[in-house]
Enzyme design. Structure first.
Site, short mmCIF file in Angstrom:
data_model
loop_
_atom_site.label_atom_id
_atom_site.label_comp_id
_atom_site.label_asym_id
_atom_site.label_seq_id
_atom_site.Cartn_x
_atom_site.Cartn_y
_atom_site.Cartn_z
N GLU A 295 -5.81 -0.63 1.59
CA GLU A 295 -6.76 -0.28 2.65
C GLU A 295 -8.18 -0.07 2.14
OE1 GLU A 295 -7.38 3.15 6.09
OE2 GLU A 295 -5.38 2.46 5.59
N ASP B 88 -4.94 6.33 -0.72
CA ASP B 88 -5.01 7.53 0.11
C ASP B 88 -6.19 8.42 -0.26
OD1 ASP B 88 -2.02 6.82 -0.68
OD2 ASP B 88 -2.04 7.41 1.43
#
Length: 382
Positions: free
Chosen positions: A274, A23
């Site tokens: 990610e 994140d």
């Protein structure tokens, strides 16, 4: 683009650190790119300021890290607010927002078909504002991928002077070995990977971040009684263990740019989540991606969707190998045969990785798409 040292706009980004790296990794990269390439001053509100500081390093003159706690107070709301990964905006902050505030939720990356249908949709809120969903993705109907303008220079640096690039990372070049970077979740079959690398027909250097050293030490202890003695000691940055044909090198936490350089130098990159997933794509090297494990094997659906996109232009003979490697890694079924198959076809896999990255790079990057999306919203309001 305007110079980064003369910003013309002020935006806020909110980030909650959920899985330690992904994140904040995405949020910091996005903030810096918006500052560097679009002349936007950023306040990045983070609920784990200590971890954010590790990513920021020396910092950025146009990005200000702000601690986000229950006690945080806000003097004003920015003209544009980016909420990352549905972290939610503080109620006190929302009270300062007006109908002219642009509110985007930058959501998680997926290659699934539904993404393009939901990208850009507004979600009316109880306070009268619209919250727009902005989905990163792999085709023109999505929000694109993070990709800074400096990335080709890193690839050139890695190719032009690999010895100097390795030295910059505090490592020596090992041209006789296949360099492999490892970044994974705890459920990855690390013990099976180590066994396959130990029996490799070619020398291997496995480069492990210090944060994963305990996982590797545990896997080593399962290999043999000899390795148990080594693994019983804490693995720390700078430590090297020779495990048959595999050199295991533990490295310290790298800055984001240095991590990009490492990916460009390695012959194979194991990545996860990610942020490292996208960086491995731009490194133009073969990779094995591990999605975050979810109930009912939902993560395997995400993997299948990405593989369909990743292999869309691959030759028929190359279709099966990347799929077999990534599925085996994600399901815990990795074997020595998978590693040997990679060695046998590594040149073809490299050429495909280069072609795929070049193909994707023809699309606008995520930061640029965010800016364009906001400009269009404002134009439609006039």
């Amino acid at each position: 683009m305007p110079a980064a040292n003369s910003p013309k706009a002020h935006w806020d980004i909110f980030c909650r650190v959920v899985d330690n790296f992904g994140d904040i990794g995405v949020s910091w990269r996005l903030a810096c790119q918006l500052a560097d390439e679009h002349a936007i001053a950023i306040r990045l509100w983070v609920d784990d300021i200590a971890l954010a500081s590790r990513f920021s390093g020396a910092g950025h003159e146009s990005v200000t890290l702000m601690p986000w706690t229950e006690a945080s107070s806000f003097s004003h709301a920015a003209e544009v607010v980016l909420e990352t990964f549905s972290c939610g905006l503080p109620p006190a902050y929302q009270q300062l927002m007006s109908v002219n505030t642009v509110w985007l939720n930058i959501d998680y990356l997926s290659a699934e078909d539904w993404v393009s249908g939901f990208h850009g949709r507004p979600s009316p809120q109880a306070n009268g504002l619209n919250r727009y969903f902005f989905y990163p993705g792999f085709d023109a109907q999505t929000g694109g991928l993070l990709r800074e303008q400096f990335l080709p220079q890193l690839a050139e640096q890695a190719g032009r002077s690999a010895t100097a690039a390795w030295q910059h990372l505090g490592l020596t070049a090992m041209p006789e070995a296949i360099n492999v970077s490892l970044f994974c979740y705890a459920h990855a079959p690390v013990s099976a990977l180590l066994a396959s690398l130990a029996a490799s027909p070619q020398p291997v250097r496995l480069i492990v971040p210090e944060t994963l050293a305990p996982l590797v030490a545990q896997a080593l202890s399962q290999q043999s009684l000899v390795q148990q003695a080594l693994a019983s000691q804490a693995l720390t940055a700078g430590q090297v263990i020779q495990h048959q044909h595999c050199n295991i090198t533990v490295i310290p936490f790298l800055s984001q740019i240095d991590y990009d350089l490492l990916l460009a130098l390695c012959g194979l990159n194991f990545v996860r989540g990610e942020d490292s997933w996208v960086r491995a794509i731009w490194a133009s090297k073969p990779m094995v991606w591990l999605p975050y494990q979810q109930a009912e094997d939902t993560h395997l659906q995400k993997l299948a969707a990405f593989l369909q996109h990743y292999l869309a232009t691959a030759s028929d003979e190359l279709q099966d190998l990347p799929r077999a490697l990534m599925q085996a890694w994600a399901t815990g079924e990795w074997t020595t045969a998978h590693w040997n198959s990679f060695i046998e076809h590594r040149q073809a896999l490299l050429q495909h990785a280069q072609h795929y990255a070049n193909q994707l790079s023809q699309q606008p990057d995520l930061a640029t798409k965010v800016v364009i999306f906001i400009e269009k919203l404002r134009a439609n309001r006039v």
